[in-house]
Design a protein around this motif. Structure first.
Motif, PDB file in Angstrom:
ATOM      1  N   ASP A 100       0.841  -1.195   0.000  1.00 17.35           N
ATOM      2  CA  ASP A 100       0.000   0.000   0.000  1.00 17.35           C
ATOM      3  C   ASP A 100       0.876   1.246   0.000  1.00 17.35           C
ATOM      4  N   ASP A 119      -6.849   3.022   5.125  1.00 15.04           N
ATOM      5  CA  ASP A 119      -6.604   1.613   5.427  1.00 15.04           C
ATOM      6  C   ASP A 119      -5.328   1.148   4.738  1.00 15.04           C
ATOM      7  N   TYR A 120      -4.578   0.261   5.405  1.00 14.41           N
ATOM      8  CA  TYR A 120      -3.328  -0.259   4.867  1.00 14.41           C
ATOM      9  C   TYR A 120      -2.906  -1.488   5.642  1.00 14.41           C
ATOM     10  N   LYS A 121      -1.812  -2.083   5.247  1.00 15.03           N
ATOM     11  CA  LYS A 121      -1.248  -3.239   5.949  1.00 15.03           C
ATOM     12  C   LYS A 121       0.030  -2.802   6.664  1.00 15.03           C
ATOM     13  N   ARG A 131      -0.779  -7.226   9.151  1.00 16.82           N
ATOM     14  CA  ARG A 131      -2.224  -7.175   9.409  1.00 16.82           C
ATOM     15  C   ARG A 131      -2.824  -5.879   8.877  1.00 16.82           C
ATOM     16  N   GLU A 132      -4.141  -5.880   8.833  1.00 19.49           N
ATOM     17  CA  GLU A 132      -4.893  -4.693   8.421  1.00 19.49           C
ATOM     18  C   GLU A 132      -4.833  -3.645   9.534  1.00 19.49           C
ATOM     19  N   LYS A 133      -4.556  -2.420   9.131  1.00 22.85           N
ATOM     20  CA  LYS A 133      -4.499  -1.302  10.073  1.00 22.85           C
ATOM     21  C   LYS A 133      -5.201  -0.122   9.425  1.00 22.85           C
ATOM     22  N   THR A 134      -5.675   0.802  10.229  1.00 22.92           N
ATOM     23  CA  THR A 134      -6.323   1.999   9.719  1.00 22.92           C
ATOM     24  C   THR A 134      -5.870   3.194  10.548  1.00 22.92           C
ATOM     25  N   TYR A 151      -5.053  -1.276  14.721  1.00 21.50           N
ATOM     26  CA  TYR A 151      -5.296  -2.498  13.964  1.00 21.50           C
ATOM     27  C   TYR A 151      -6.784  -2.796  13.958  1.00 21.50           C
ATOM     28  N   LYS A 152      -7.232  -3.394  12.856  1.00 21.77           N
ATOM     29  CA  LYS A 152      -8.656  -3.720  12.719  1.00 21.77           C
ATOM     30  C   LYS A 152      -8.947  -5.089  13.266  1.00 21.77           C
TER      31      LYS A 152
END
Length: 152
Positions: A100, A119-121, A131-134, A151-152
């Protein structure tokens, strides 16, 4: 055999409790947004330099659980980073380590609407797992934006 089974069960329970403890130490996106709003108020009230000192203070109100504040200008140059001060002064528009262009996306959100989620990794603390993070980014009166991620 019973001792081996007991040892395996104890290890599994310990591992599960450590995962729960780590999860309890992780902030939510709502907490990240609230801290980002607090950071904007801090910049607007204290000015840039005093705010950056406050953001970096380990015993201050701008570090909670896994949350911290970072600030970037509209050109993609990191102005302040509470956890990685070595990033300050670097242009990160082209950063794409995990699939990303997160900083370029943050600049776009900042320019287009003045605030919002990106949103990004990102690597999860204490592991190599991505992991997914925002992050919630917000412009301030000084003409740059600050963000805080969870983190999501």
């Amino acid at each position: 055999m019973t001792k081996t089974l007991f040892t395996a069960a104890a290890a599994a329970l310990l591992g599960a409790s450590m995962t729960v403890a780590l999860a309890d130490d992780m902030a939510t996106p709502d907490e990240a947004k609230a801290m980002s709003e607090q950071a904007r108020a801090g910049v607007n009230e204290m000015g840039r330099e005093k705010a950056f000192v406050a953001f970096a203070a380990d015993d201050g109100e701008y570090k909670m659980k896994d949350l911290y504040v970072f600030c970037m200008d509209q050109e993609g140059v990191m102005l302040s980073h509470a956890m990685k001060p070595e990033l300050v002064g670097k242009n990160l528009l082209d950063f794409n380590e995990y699939g990303d262009k997160l900083f370029a996306n943050m600049v776009t959100v900042s320019k287009d609407s003045g605030e919002g989620w990106v949103d990004y990794k990102w690597p999860y603390p204490g592991s190599d797992e991505i992991r997914e993070k925002t992050s919630y980014v917000l412009n301030n009166d000084e003409g740059f934006f600050c963000g805080v991620g969870a983190y999501k």
